[in-house]
Design a protein around this motif. Sequence first.
Motif, PDB file in Angstrom:
ATOM      1  N   LYS A 203       8.360   3.567   8.888  1.00  0.00           N
ATOM      2  CA  LYS A 203       8.559   3.555   7.445  1.00  0.00           C
ATOM      3  C   LYS A 203       7.300   3.143   6.706  1.00  0.00           C
ATOM      4  N   TYR A 204       6.488   2.240   7.328  1.00  0.00           N
ATOM      5  CA  TYR A 204       5.233   1.852   6.693  1.00  0.00           C
ATOM      6  C   TYR A 204       4.242   3.015   6.700  1.00  0.00           C
ATOM      7  N   LEU A 205       4.234   3.756   7.811  1.00  0.00           N
ATOM      8  CA  LEU A 205       3.356   4.924   7.891  1.00  0.00           C
ATOM      9  C   LEU A 205       3.758   5.975   6.852  1.00  0.00           C
ATOM     10  N   ILE A 206       5.071   6.167   6.717  1.00  0.00           N
ATOM     11  CA  ILE A 206       5.553   7.128   5.713  1.00  0.00           C
ATOM     12  C   ILE A 206       5.141   6.671   4.321  1.00  0.00           C
ATOM     13  N   ALA A 207       5.325   5.366   4.052  1.00  0.00           N
ATOM     14  CA  ALA A 207       4.937   4.834   2.745  1.00  0.00           C
ATOM     15  C   ALA A 207       3.443   5.012   2.503  1.00  0.00           C
ATOM     16  N   GLN A 208       2.646   4.828   3.551  1.00  0.00           N
ATOM     17  CA  GLN A 208       1.194   4.968   3.420  1.00  0.00           C
ATOM     18  C   GLN A 208       0.822   6.412   3.041  1.00  0.00           C
ATOM     19  N   PHE A 209       1.393   7.379   3.735  1.00  0.00           N
ATOM     20  CA  PHE A 209       1.071   8.782   3.462  1.00  0.00           C
ATOM     21  C   PHE A 209       1.602   9.227   2.097  1.00  0.00           C
ATOM     22  N   LEU A 210       2.779   8.726   1.718  1.00  0.00           N
ATOM     23  CA  LEU A 210       3.315   9.072   0.399  1.00  0.00           C
ATOM     24  C   LEU A 210       2.446   8.471  -0.707  1.00  0.00           C
ATOM     25  N   THR A 211       1.903   7.285  -0.466  1.00  0.00           N
ATOM     26  CA  THR A 211       1.003   6.681  -1.448  1.00  0.00           C
ATOM     27  C   THR A 211      -0.234   7.545  -1.646  1.00  0.00           C
ATOM     28  N   GLU A 212      -0.804   8.004  -0.528  1.00  0.00           N
ATOM     29  CA  GLU A 212      -1.953   8.906  -0.621  1.00  0.00           C
ATOM     30  C   GLU A 212      -1.579  10.154  -1.421  1.00  0.00           C
ATOM     31  N   SER A 213      -0.409  10.684  -1.140  1.00  0.00           N
ATOM     32  CA  SER A 213       0.033  11.906  -1.815  1.00  0.00           C
ATOM     33  C   SER A 213       0.196  11.675  -3.318  1.00  0.00           C
TER      34      SER A 213
END
Length: 807
Positions: free
Chosen positions: A337-347
């Motif tokens: 979930k942290y990885l998903i949050a990280q990539f969504l933040t970049e997006s």
Amino acid sequence: MIRNYIKTALRSLMKNKGFTIINVLGLALGLATCLLIVFYVFDELSYDRYNEKADRIYRVNDDIKFGGVSNSYAVSPAPMAAAMKADFPEIEQVVRFRGKGGSQVKKGNQNIQEDMMIYADPSIFDVFTLPMVNGNPATALTEPHSVVITEKIAQKYFNRTNVVGEVLTFNDTAQYKITGVIKNIPHQSHFRFDFFISMPTLAEAKEIAWFDSNFNTYILLKSGADSKKLEAKFDDFYKRHAGPQLESILHLNFTKFEQAGNYIRINLIPLKKIHLYSNRVAEFDANGNIDYVYIFSAIAIFILLIACVNFMNLSTARSSNRAREVGVRKVLGSPRKYLIAQFLTESIIVTLLGAVIAVFAAWALLPLFNQMSGKDLIITPHIISWLIPSLFIIIIVIGCLAGSYPAFFLSGFNPIEVLKGKLASGFKGGLLRSVLVVFQFAISIILIIGTLVIYNQLKFIQNKDLGYNRDHVLTVGNMDALGSSATTFKQEVKQIAGVTDASLAAALPTWDYGNSTSLFKDQAPDPKRALHTQIWGIDEDYINTLGMKIISGRNFSKEMLTDSSGLIINEAAVKVLAFSNPIDQKLYAPADNMVKNLKAYHIIGVIKDFNFKSLRLNVTPLVFRFDGSTGAFCVRVNSANTPALLAQIKKRWMELSPNHQFDYSFLDQQFDALYRSEQRIGTIFIAFSSLAIIIACLGLFGLAAYAAEQRTKEIGIRKILGADMSTIVGMLSKDFIKLVGIAILIASPVAWWAMKQWLQGFAYRQNIQWWEMALAGATAILIALATISFQSIKAALTNPVKSLKSE
């Protein structure tokens, strides 16, 4: 935590500047295009909504079929409004407009042509929201020869707005007292007149003829009234009022009238629908088209989706560079979930940057877009009030949508496999990426086919044989200013070297001339033997000047005294009249609006059909009458020095009418103006299609990069084994070309159906050609090859030692 996400995202984006720039520009281009389309659609949907009572205002329309000809009119009879108000308690107020045409308005010693004039009932201010800055709206238009003007006209003629009591002179004779000044009418209005002349000035307004429709009539319903229930009462209402006149004119009742195949139907259209849904005879102006609103809205959605797809593909293309990063993070205990949050933040950050650039790009491109679309769009506080919240929502939605696939895709890598270097085993979703490419190029191919069809249809219209020659024909306006000198002006112009011929007439083929009447085959008016048609007064030079063709009989002649009762009819009229030989046949025309007296005419010639209405409509019956009409003046010129010729014509004008403006144009320019809306739509369509294709190519570029990264070692091994560059480029391109081929198969029937529906709006149209489909497909393949080739050649030129050194 959020701060850490943002800091890590910015570091990652800065590390991969090329990827970031392409993603930001792709999203910015898509969002900027979408914003421009939204501005256009918002403007089209805003027409007439400035009226405070817009939800209760309706226009009364006439649908008439008589004498074998059917027409839909935006006008109704003079007595209709008062009768409706008296008969229907649901109606709160009524107002009528009557087209006046232009007049010369005196300013000092100069006469200025003003065309935006209309007669209006005093009740106009009770129905429409036209704020008055000077004057009393309750009494402004109650007296004859009074006029209400807009602020810009007051400034134009008096340099101030407090001009109530001043007098304006029209055509050097009629004087009108200014009784009110209103604010300038918004651009988003289906009428934008500058002069509202009191209806009591017009004698025609008091007529009681129920079969003579010339007035644009509007009704204001009371709150809670049902327009559909009211409309259901109109048939009985009309028959009750018009029935006695029908008996008097045709000596039959409505039952027999309808049994003969005729009808007169009264209906309503809401004010807010007029601009986009109405295209009737006698509209105030050329309206828009709801189909274009739907088309451009769909394009905006598709472009936005394509931009999101690009984001996914470009993020996936660089996934191998992030794979080990994800593997290390997972091994160190980072939850998915942290990885998903990280990539969504970049997006979301990339989307935010794209949105900021898009807003400034849309603002910078707005003047160019206005020029293309013929609009006058501006960024107002009202637009900003909904734009900022909408952009915030768009940034979140697009950021999450565009980043969702790479976020879940990258975060789902198997860390053990990835850290072993087995990247391929950690990849999923090849089918989805293929579907996205097919989707992108299917949309692009649909747009390419649409662009080709629209371009060819507009070209077809421009080159169609209209039945007259519009080239090298000069038309002169303001002919009423010459009065009895119009014939003298014509004779003097004909003597000028370079002038082939000249003519005075009632109308030109490019005019919206709505003067219609009925002709009868017998002296007793019989609706079964009638012809409903326009009648134009022309002179003996009209047909030759406009290059029309007489297919039987002869032209009018001043030497033939009997030609004063002669008629020339077109082929469409011959078909309706069903004459085997129309020459010397008699027709009878009403001498007044009540059709109590009929005058006999005889047919002397038949003219080849020519288009005097939009090419969206079939040619209808038309009759020429030999008379002294002077409303239109046209000159066929044959001169290499047009400016010098114009100077000579202007000199003759100024000698006869020194205080009146010399106004001219060319007939081909007037014809082009009739289709300016389609031309603008075509230009916008081409521009948006090009942008959509560019954005789609960015996505394909990303996917090609992804494929090259996936097969880096395979390419290295193939090169060591002797494969040349063309083999490698073909290997990498083959799969993409297959996807484009599938897109062609899907897009072609969809585009064919959609453009066939669009072409149905033209009575004269070109069929969709097979080569348009083939050209669109070939263009898509070439664009795909050109896009893929860059990455393919780059991969083929890579040193195989570098590709295989990790082994």
